[in-house]
Write a protein that holds these residues in place. Sequence first.
Motif, PDB file in Angstrom:
ATOM      1  N   UNK B 103       0.826  -1.214   0.000  1.00 24.52           N
ATOM      2  CA  UNK B 103       0.000   0.000   0.000  1.00 24.52           C
ATOM      3  C   UNK B 103       0.857   1.260   0.000  1.00 24.52           C
ATOM      4  N   UNK B 104       0.683   2.090  -0.987  1.00 26.89           N
ATOM      5  CA  UNK B 104       1.295   3.431  -1.031  1.00 26.89           C
ATOM      6  C   UNK B 104       0.632   4.162  -2.189  1.00 26.89           C
ATOM      7  N   UNK B 105       0.458   5.452  -2.015  1.00 32.28           N
ATOM      8  CA  UNK B 105      -0.129   6.232  -3.116  1.00 32.28           C
ATOM      9  C   UNK B 105       0.744   6.123  -4.364  1.00 32.28           C
ATOM     10  N   UNK B 106       2.053   6.034  -4.141  1.00 33.62           N
ATOM     11  CA  UNK B 106       2.982   5.956  -5.269  1.00 33.62           C
ATOM     12  C   UNK B 106       3.057   4.550  -5.871  1.00 33.62           C
ATOM     13  N   UNK B 107       2.379   3.570  -5.231  1.00 33.98           N
ATOM     14  CA  UNK B 107       2.295   2.196  -5.755  1.00 33.98           C
ATOM     15  C   UNK B 107       0.818   1.844  -6.010  1.00 33.98           C
ATOM     16  N   UNK B 108       0.179   2.460  -6.984  1.00 38.72           N
ATOM     17  CA  UNK B 108      -1.250   2.164  -7.180  1.00 38.72           C
ATOM     18  C   UNK B 108      -1.485   0.707  -7.584  1.00 38.72           C
ATOM     19  N   UNK B 109      -2.585   0.156  -7.092  1.00 35.84           N
ATOM     20  CA  UNK B 109      -2.914  -1.232  -7.418  1.00 35.84           C
ATOM     21  C   UNK B 109      -3.310  -1.319  -8.891  1.00 35.84           C
ATOM     22  N   UNK B 110      -2.724  -2.294  -9.598  1.00 39.08           N
ATOM     23  CA  UNK B 110      -3.113  -2.534 -10.997  1.00 39.08           C
ATOM     24  C   UNK B 110      -4.278  -3.522 -11.003  1.00 39.08           C
ATOM     25  N   UNK B 111      -4.069  -4.619 -10.298  1.00 40.50           N
ATOM     26  CA  UNK B 111      -5.135  -5.611 -10.156  1.00 40.50           C
ATOM     27  C   UNK B 111      -4.787  -6.535  -8.978  1.00 40.50           C
ATOM     28  N   UNK B 112      -5.766  -6.834  -8.162  1.00 44.09           N
ATOM     29  CA  UNK B 112      -5.596  -7.714  -6.994  1.00 44.09           C
ATOM     30  C   UNK B 112      -4.353  -7.340  -6.172  1.00 44.09           C
ATOM     31  N   UNK B 113      -3.331  -8.211  -6.229  1.00 47.64           N
ATOM     32  CA  UNK B 113      -2.141  -7.994  -5.404  1.00 47.64           C
ATOM     33  C   UNK B 113      -0.983  -7.386  -6.209  1.00 47.64           C
ATOM     34  N   UNK B 114      -1.243  -7.070  -7.452  1.00 46.91           N
ATOM     35  CA  UNK B 114      -0.198  -6.510  -8.319  1.00 46.91           C
ATOM     36  C   UNK B 114      -0.240  -4.981  -8.256  1.00 46.91           C
ATOM     37  N   UNK B 115       0.903  -4.388  -7.924  1.00 47.54           N
ATOM     38  CA  UNK B 115       0.948  -2.921  -7.860  1.00 47.54           C
ATOM     39  C   UNK B 115       1.941  -2.361  -8.882  1.00 47.54           C
ATOM     40  N   UNK B 116       1.712  -1.103  -9.228  1.00 49.75           N
ATOM     41  CA  UNK B 116       2.563  -0.415 -10.205  1.00 49.75           C
ATOM     42  C   UNK B 116       3.733   0.238  -9.461  1.00 49.75           C
ATOM     43  N   UNK B 117       4.918  -0.326  -9.622  1.00 46.44           N
ATOM     44  CA  UNK B 117       6.101   0.237  -8.943  1.00 46.44           C
ATOM     45  C   UNK B 117       6.996   1.000  -9.912  1.00 46.44           C
ATOM     46  N   UNK B 118       6.411   1.501 -10.994  1.00 47.69           N
ATOM     47  CA  UNK B 118       7.222   2.231 -11.978  1.00 47.69           C
ATOM     48  C   UNK B 118       7.757   3.544 -11.416  1.00 47.69           C
ATOM     49  N   UNK B 119       7.210   3.980 -10.271  1.00 46.90           N
ATOM     50  CA  UNK B 119       7.775   5.183  -9.620  1.00 46.90           C
ATOM     51  C   UNK B 119       9.236   4.949  -9.263  1.00 46.90           C
ATOM     52  N   UNK B 120       9.576   3.719  -8.903  1.00 45.32           N
ATOM     53  CA  UNK B 120      10.984   3.380  -8.619  1.00 45.32           C
ATOM     54  C   UNK B 120      11.829   3.524  -9.897  1.00 45.32           C
ATOM     55  N   UNK B 121      11.269   3.101 -11.026  1.00 44.92           N
ATOM     56  CA  UNK B 121      12.000   3.216 -12.298  1.00 44.92           C
ATOM     57  C   UNK B 121      12.291   4.684 -12.606  1.00 44.92           C
ATOM     58  N   UNK B 122      11.287   5.526 -12.361  1.00 41.71           N
ATOM     59  CA  UNK B 122      11.464   6.956 -12.673  1.00 41.71           C
ATOM     60  C   UNK B 122      12.501   7.601 -11.744  1.00 41.71           C
ATOM     61  N   UNK B 123      12.551   7.130 -10.491  1.00 34.74           N
ATOM     62  CA  UNK B 123      13.585   7.646  -9.575  1.00 34.74           C
ATOM     63  C   UNK B 123      14.964   7.238 -10.085  1.00 34.74           C
ATOM     64  N   UNK B 124      15.080   5.986 -10.536  1.00 40.06           N
ATOM     65  CA  UNK B 124      16.352   5.510 -11.095  1.00 40.06           C
ATOM     66  C   UNK B 124      16.745   6.333 -12.328  1.00 40.06           C
ATOM     67  N   UNK B 125      15.755   6.574 -13.173  1.00 40.59           N
ATOM     68  CA  UNK B 125      16.024   7.332 -14.404  1.00 40.59           C
ATOM     69  C   UNK B 125      16.481   8.762 -14.107  1.00 40.59           C
ATOM     70  N   UNK B 126      16.085   9.272 -12.927  1.00 43.55           N
ATOM     71  CA  UNK B 126      16.441  10.655 -12.572  1.00 43.55           C
ATOM     72  C   UNK B 126      17.919  10.801 -12.210  1.00 43.55           C
ATOM     73  N   UNK B 127      18.606   9.683 -11.959  1.00 46.42           N
ATOM     74  CA  UNK B 127      20.021   9.835 -11.619  1.00 46.42           C
ATOM     75  C   UNK B 127      20.714   8.560 -11.167  1.00 46.42           C
ATOM     76  N   UNK B 128      20.021   7.460 -11.152  1.00 44.06           N
ATOM     77  CA  UNK B 128      20.610   6.211 -10.663  1.00 44.06           C
ATOM     78  C   UNK B 128      21.485   5.514 -11.682  1.00 44.06           C
ATOM     79  N   UNK B 129      22.483   6.232 -12.139  1.00 48.94           N
ATOM     80  CA  UNK B 129      23.396   5.677 -13.161  1.00 48.94           C
ATOM     81  C   UNK B 129      24.675   6.496 -13.157  1.00 48.94           C
ATOM     82  N   UNK B 130      25.696   6.046 -13.881  1.00 53.88           N
ATOM     83  CA  UNK B 130      26.865   6.889 -14.119  1.00 53.88           C
ATOM     84  C   UNK B 130      26.959   7.130 -15.628  1.00 53.88           C
ATOM     85  N   UNK B 131      27.405   8.333 -15.988  1.00 50.41           N
ATOM     86  CA  UNK B 131      27.548   8.651 -17.416  1.00 50.41           C
ATOM     87  C   UNK B 131      28.940   8.213 -17.864  1.00 50.41           C
TER      88      UNK B 131
END
Lengths: 223, 249
Positions: B103-131
């Motif tokens: 449960x989290x607003x940033x993890x909306x339920x897609x269906x039943x027990x499956x949640x959308x955790x793409x917010x983590x992907x977007x955080x990674x995309x914001x800087x979780x890498x080296x150039x």
Amino acid sequence: MSNFFSSSIGRKVTMSLSAIFLMTFLILHVTVNFTSVFSEDLYNSLSHFMGTNLLVQFILQPILIFGVVFHFVMGFILESKNRSSRGVNYAQYEGKNNSSWMSRNMVYSGLVILAFLAIHFIDFWLPELNTKYIQGDMSGMHDGAFRYYDELSHKFQPLWRVIGYCVSFILLSLHLFHGFSSSLQSLGIAASRKKLLKTIGQVYAIIIPLGFIIVAIYHYAIH
Amino acid sequence: MNLTLKIWRQKSRKDKGGFVEYKVSEISGHMSFLEMMDVLNEELIAKNEEPVVFDHDCREGICGSCSMFINGEAHGPDRGVTTCQLHMRKFKDGDKITIEPFRAKAFPVIKDLMVDRSSFDRIQQAGGYISVNTSGRPTDANSILIPKEDADLAMDAATCIGCGACVATCKNSSAMLFVGAKVSQYALLPQGKVEEKERVRNMVAQMDLEGFGACTNTGACEVECPKGISLDNIARMNRGFIGSWLLGE
């Protein structure tokens, strides 16, 4: 810099800094109060100095009030934002299995401390302002002697007040148990010193409230 | 063992959802929790009912896909394991098990027990890498000496699988353990230090934008994290974030 203060970490940092400021003030407060246990004269002298010194009255006191108000307001802002981050609540949530009661209930111990502060201000601070700045009596005297010790002692005569005072300080102790180490963690204090700082925090969380409680019980007991 | 399962069912993101109870029987203690869920789903399919939707992939605690909140705890009552590694021997015959999505607003339920955790992907995309510039004349990575202690700490942080148990567990739905780990795994190494300041600023900004709460240092995330990611990573992120503002670009 505005982005810093509107960020989640920036808010935590300001919360921590205000907490550290208030914890430093508590050391001063309990030290002055505790002198009443072994020296009436020393307590009177210190109280008179604190109550009439211009630096304390017009610079440190407003900073202190700002610190108190800021800590409570920011605390409630963070709590409100954090609660709204959940969305739908769990049907079953076993927080006790992974965290301390103190850490999960800072807002409630904070509310008790806030209620205590309101009573404390009505009991001590407002009458003091009235005497000094409305009636214009800066002498600190009553019937030819300093009034501070007698006022303190008089406040701790009713048992209900002593019990309420002790309960408030037990809640403060619980608040500090988590708050001390939490404030340092929010400031990013190095992990290598974490164990030592946690021990210092636990000692602090016991000693400071205990000091206030001893003063209250002492004055109740000797009269 | 025979069990009663109280499972959150929700048809879609917009559906209100609710709990439905199911009985499962002859569950072996050697089964994983997901295998027990498979048994339930096979029974539901045989009865022509909709199976319970849940995330899973590797089933060996590496991918971070499985994400159930079981009996009030992320990944269930065991420590240091994901739901797929949780064995049914942790439960007793006749138990009633409550299963909810993270449960989290940033993890909306897609269906039943499956949640959308793409917010983590977007955080990674914001800087979780080296150039890394691919000039054709790369320096051998081993020519940059790294103290063993730093390498170990970076590796510890890098074991975060991004499952989201920290968010699910935290009373504030804070993602700071995840972001702290992702910031730390680069900040501790010379290759990552170059972009340290903008990385921590950008990742924290994205974390706030996604609507996660702020850490109040309860330590629940560290306890429930299947990979044992330490709270020290949050302190390191805080330190880096404060430093990035105090010292500037």
